[in-house]
Design a protein around this motif. Structure first.
Motif, PDB file in Angstrom:
ATOM      1  N   LEU B 159       0.808  -1.218   0.000  1.00  0.00           N
ATOM      2  CA  LEU B 159       0.000   0.000   0.000  1.00  0.00           C
ATOM      3  C   LEU B 159       0.845   1.274   0.000  1.00  0.00           C
ATOM      4  O   LEU B 159       0.407   2.311   0.473  1.00  0.00           O
ATOM      5  CB  LEU B 159      -0.940   0.039   1.204  1.00  0.00           C
ATOM      6  N   SER B 160       2.043   1.209  -0.536  1.00  0.00           N
ATOM      7  CA  SER B 160       2.886   2.397  -0.471  1.00  0.00           C
ATOM      8  C   SER B 160       2.570   3.343  -1.613  1.00  0.00           C
ATOM      9  O   SER B 160       1.967   2.972  -2.614  1.00  0.00           O
ATOM     10  CB  SER B 160       4.352   1.993  -0.493  1.00  0.00           C
ATOM     11  N   ALA B 161       2.993   4.591  -1.448  1.00  0.00           N
ATOM     12  CA  ALA B 161       2.701   5.634  -2.424  1.00  0.00           C
ATOM     13  C   ALA B 161       3.515   5.418  -3.699  1.00  0.00           C
ATOM     14  O   ALA B 161       4.617   4.890  -3.661  1.00  0.00           O
ATOM     15  CB  ALA B 161       3.032   6.993  -1.819  1.00  0.00           C
ATOM     16  N   ASP B 162       2.957   5.839  -4.823  1.00  0.00           N
ATOM     17  CA  ASP B 162       3.637   5.740  -6.111  1.00  0.00           C
ATOM     18  C   ASP B 162       4.544   6.953  -6.292  1.00  0.00           C
ATOM     19  O   ASP B 162       4.072   8.077  -6.423  1.00  0.00           O
ATOM     20  CB  ASP B 162       2.577   5.669  -7.218  1.00  0.00           C
ATOM     21  N   VAL B 163       5.843   6.707  -6.286  1.00  0.00           N
ATOM     22  CA  VAL B 163       6.792   7.816  -6.295  1.00  0.00           C
ATOM     23  C   VAL B 163       6.683   8.636  -7.580  1.00  0.00           C
ATOM     24  O   VAL B 163       6.691   9.871  -7.557  1.00  0.00           O
ATOM     25  CB  VAL B 163       8.232   7.281  -6.125  1.00  0.00           C
ATOM     26  N   GLU B 164       6.558   7.956  -8.701  1.00  0.00           N
ATOM     27  CA  GLU B 164       6.487   8.673  -9.981  1.00  0.00           C
ATOM     28  C   GLU B 164       5.277   9.610  -9.998  1.00  0.00           C
ATOM     29  O   GLU B 164       5.339  10.742 -10.486  1.00  0.00           O
ATOM     30  CB  GLU B 164       6.390   7.655 -11.122  1.00  0.00           C
ATOM     31  N   PHE B 165       4.179   9.129  -9.432  1.00  0.00           N
ATOM     32  CA  PHE B 165       2.962   9.934  -9.383  1.00  0.00           C
ATOM     33  C   PHE B 165       3.144  11.150  -8.479  1.00  0.00           C
ATOM     34  O   PHE B 165       2.748  12.268  -8.818  1.00  0.00           O
ATOM     35  CB  PHE B 165       1.811   9.048  -8.885  1.00  0.00           C
ATOM     36  N   ILE B 166       3.793  10.956  -7.354  1.00  0.00           N
ATOM     37  CA  ILE B 166       4.020  12.067  -6.419  1.00  0.00           C
ATOM     38  C   ILE B 166       4.885  13.148  -7.047  1.00  0.00           C
ATOM     39  O   ILE B 166       4.665  14.336  -6.874  1.00  0.00           O
ATOM     40  CB  ILE B 166       4.711  11.532  -5.143  1.00  0.00           C
ATOM     41  N   LEU B 167       5.879  12.698  -7.819  1.00  0.00           N
ATOM     42  CA  LEU B 167       6.862  13.652  -8.352  1.00  0.00           C
ATOM     43  C   LEU B 167       6.476  14.202  -9.715  1.00  0.00           C
ATOM     44  O   LEU B 167       7.252  14.944 -10.305  1.00  0.00           O
ATOM     45  CB  LEU B 167       8.237  12.972  -8.447  1.00  0.00           C
TER      46      LEU B 167
END
Lengths: 394, 447
Positions: B159-167
């Protein structure tokens, strides 16, 4: 179920911290947690945990033992009845065997768990589940006619000296069940080997043909059993060691559930086969050999306690090697030494017990050398300043 | 020579309650907090008193034994309260926020400026706290020079955040941050991305890109360091989380410390599962409202490594996730029976859950058993993709045997690398804490 839970909660109160019976809470908890997996939640670290716990693992081993146990009840009765009457009824044989074996199991559990509970209360920790398996294994590896008091003393020795003296479950060096057998073997040799002990009530019979196959071979006698009998297990022997077929079934179950290490089981088999092949090759090399060396290697796998030992005892994770590589070495040597002891030492027609106990002692040494290799890699890496920069697949 | 990293051993947990890929601005919290316990081994020393006015980027406290390292306010407002715990340890430094942020002006700085100037800028703005050091998993010492810096721009934890989406709209700042980091080390900056994803990172300069594939913990920076450039005794490697790289970059580009944090609200108990744009240390009530925290566990971070927080408490300094899962404070009848309760995921084959590899599970916080002695062997190695013997290392830590810990690779690990080991452990032993205590022992004994 809710009703039982409420009753238990009520019953639990005097065992709580600071209450009158706090000292005895390990004994109470053992029963409570057997009925209900407790409502404890994670406090630190990972917030979620795997569904597996030690109880599950141990019960899985017990399940793997059940087919062998049921068969041995029948076989025990059959081996006796076939000597006194021409026709043997299935249920009659099973009943006779069960009447002989169940008391052994009851004694083993009562004595062993009694000591475990006492130590848990004395030390103030919860009762570990290891004895669920040990307590069933001990009667299964004894000769059927062993007096119950000898069984009880063996259990006392195994649990106190073999396990609790080292700190309890998880700390023991030797497999406790084999410790019990070894104790009985050396303390009461007349009850543990010879012609008469492998069939129940042998002393009541006029003439017994109850030699184990290995015993006959060691004495230089011809054996009257086919390979198929050995595979199915319709032969005399310790209570549950006879049926290779059902032990293989149990082994598959242990491997499939990942509870037993397939590496140890496989490498032990390989070790036994290698040793067997070496002995079988002696005539070709000009050495005459004897009944035991010329016993075909595949039969070596089927008779005696070898199969039972490597599936249920060598795989005991506490006394086995703990590293993956170590498990291969440990298993191989068990199989190799078992067959070697069988052939070379006429005093011990079966070698698997001693082979496993010996390797139990050496398992930490094997691990030490396996881990040293890992340490050396780390030292070398620092010294040579290697920067891997490559894909390393682990 | 390939730069790809392939991980084979590990375990990807599939859980219910992933965050939807939409970002919304979270309502501005009334109060924000920086929590000194988030910075392991830092002894905080306050510089302001309660009631003082601060701007975003103003110093709140510093580290007593390394006074260069300063910690700053994520928002502008008034220092409301210094909350203390046992032995007067500072637990939370709470700032009451103004309606709009006013920023302290640090001035723009070229990422390729002199290293000392760059370091001083990161230190005075509070951005140094983002730079973590291995060994020991603590804030880096500005006096050290790391042999490499690692940024793991991917996530494999449950359930971790999507880094590419955040950035996605911070790539300029991210590049500036990478430029600054590459200035801090004579070695390389390694950025790892998930294989087949991470298009946005392909054009990155001043960094070596590694494509990583495999199950969790493939995205753990410790695993990547181990594969690419393992830490030997006496060496230092620094690590920075991807969104923090962007914060550093933005500081240099604009001269402002904009502590923006994109938080994925996830987990089966979360009602509004999406990404929220907020600030570091925001009050979680503004993201999830009020929940019954007897029945729901609120975790700042992911389910394997996060911290338990209560209603109305604050987000941690580092995590990009806020996970809500049900508490498991219920009894189960005959829970030890093999092949029952298959709705609980298990790496063990004593449950049938392995037959459904695609199923997503709803998990709770029950321990599913009680703590026992180490018995089962081989299970830890299955989820540990490093050339390290996990059980032996854990036992060395328990025995506080420093030489053995060193030999077995304590310098290469952080507690988070043992999260899965702890999860699968049959004996329910608190392994992450044991490793943390082992590392603390190394800090005091070896330094």
């Amino acid at each position: 179920m809710e009703w039982i839970r409420q009753k238990l909660d009520k019953f639990k109160k005097p065992f709580a911290k600071g209450e009158k019976l706090e000292k005895y809470s390990p004994a109470y908890n053992a029963i409570d947690t057997f009925l209900f997996t407790p409502n404890h939640t994670t406090r630190k670290g990972a917030h979620i945990r795997d569904a597996v716990d030690l109880k599950r693992v141990m019960i899985t081993v017990v399940l793997a033992l059940l087919p062998v146990l049921l068969f041995s009840m029948w076989n025990t009765g059959y081996q006796y009845l076939k000597q006194v009457q021409p026709e043997v009824d299935f249920w009659e044989a099973f009943g006779h065997g069960a009447m002989e074996i169940l008391p052994m199991i009851v004694v083993s559990y009562a004595v062993g768990l009694g000591i475990e509970f006492a130590f848990a209360i004395f030390r103030g920790h919860d009762v570990n589940e290891g004895y669920l398996v040990t307590g069933l294994l001990i009667p299964m590896i004894m000769p059927v006619g062993l007096p119950l008091w000898m069984l009880a003393i063996s259990v006392v020795f195994a649990v106190i000296i073999g396990k609790e003296a080292f700190g309890g479950t998880g700390m023991n060096i030797l497999n406790p069940a084999l410790t019990a057998r070894a104790f009985a073997f050396f303390a009461y040799p007349t009850y543990m080997s010879g012609n008469g002990v492998w069939v129940m009530n042998a002393s009541d019979l006029d003439a017994v043909s109850g030699e184990t196959i290995l015993g006959s071979l060691a004495a230089g006698q011809e054996i009257s059993y086919e390979t198929m009998d050995m595979f199915m297990g319709v032969i005399p022997g310790s209570v549950s060691e006879t049926s290779a077929a059902l032990i293989i079934l149990g082994a598959l179950f242990l491997i499939l559930t990942k509870v037993g290490s397939w590496r140890i089981i496989l490498s032990s088999l390989i070790g036994a086969v290698v040793m067997g092949l070496i002995f079988n090759a002696l005539p070709a090399l000009g050495v005459e050999g004897n009944m035991l060396t010329n016993f075909p290697w595949y039969n070596h796998l089927l008779v005696g306690g070898l199969m039972f030992g490597i599936v249920y005892m060598a795989t005991d994770p506490v006394s086995a090697s703990q590293t993956t590589k170590g498990k291969w070495i440990y298993g191989f040597l068990i199989g190799f030494l078992s067959v070697m002891i069988r052939v070379f030492n006429p005093a011990y027609p079966e070698g698997v017990m001693l082979a496993i106990l010996l390797m139990n002692v050496f398992a930490p040494t094997i691990d030490h050398y396996v881990i040293s290799a890992n340490i050396k890699r780390r030292v070398k890496r620092k010294k040579e300043g290697i920067n891997p920069q490559v894909k390393t697949v682990v | 020579m390939s730069n790809d990293i392939r991980i084979k051993r590990g375990l990807t947990l599939r859980l219910k309650g992933e965050a939807e890929k939409t970002v919304v601005d979270a309502p501005r919290s009334k109060t924000y907090a920086i929590k000194p316990p988030d910075f392991h081994a830092v002894m905080p020393k306050m510089v302001l008193k309660e009631g003082a006015k601060v701007q975003a980027g103003d110093e709140l406290f510093f580290s007593k034994y390394t006074p260069e390292i300063r910690f700053t306010s994520p928002v502008s407002g008034t220092l409301l309260e210094i909350k203390r715990g046992e032995k007067r340890r500072i637990m939370e430094v709470i700032v009451e926020a103004d309606a709009n942020d006013s920023f302290r002006e640090f001035g723009k700085l070229d990422p390729s400026s002199d290293v000392e100037v760059l370091k001083e800028r990161l230190l005075e703005s509070g951005c140094w706290a983002f730079i973590n050091q291995r060994p020991y998993d603590i804030i880096a010492d500005p006096k050290d020079t790391p042999k490499a810096i690692f940024v793991s721009a991917m996530n494999t934890a449950p359930l971790s955040a999507d880094v590419e989406f955040i950035l996605q709209d911070k790539m300029d700042a991210f590049q500036a941050g990478i430029n600054a980091l590459s200035n801090l080390t004579p070695g390389k900056v390694h950025v790892s991305i998930a294989k087949g994803k991470g298009e946005a990172f392909k054009g990155l300069k001043n960094a070596e890109i590694h494509q990583v594939s495999g199950p969790h913990p493939a995205a753990n920076v410790g695993v990547q360091i181990h594969k690419v450039d393992p830490i030997n005794m006496g060496e230092f490697v620094w690590t920075v989380k991807p969104e923090d790289v962007a914060i550093i970059g933005e500081l240099l580009l604009t001269g402002k410390y904009n502590a923006q944090r994109t938080v994925a609200v996830t987990g089966s108990e979360a009602k509004d599962r999406k990404y929220f744009r907020t600030k570091i240390g925001a009050n979680v009530s503004d993201l999830i409202g009020k929940v019954d925290d007897d029945q729901v566990r609120i975790i700042s971070g992911d389910v394997l490594t996060g911290t338990k927080i209560g209603n109305g408490q604050y987000l941690g300094f580092f995590p990009n996730e806020l996970t809500l899962i049900p508490e498991g404070n219920k009894y189960r009848v005959f829970g030890w029976m093999p092949f029952t309760y298959n709705n609980i995921p298990s790496n063990s084959r004593t449950s049938l859950s392995w037959l459904f590899p695609k199923k997503k599970y709803e998990v709770n916080t029950n321990l599913h058993g009680e703590e026992r002695a180490f018995v089962v062997t081989g299970e830890m190695e299955e989820v540990m993709p490093m050339d390290i013997y996990p059980m032996q290392l854990v036992k060395a830590c328990m025995a506080a045997d420093i030489e053995k810990m060193e030999n077995l690779g304590i310098y290469e690990v952080a507690p988070e690398d043992f999260a899965l080991v702890e999860y699968v452990n049959t004996s329910k032993i608190e392994i992450q804490e044991i490793i943390r205590l082992g590392l603390d022992l190394m800090i005091t004994e070896v330094g």
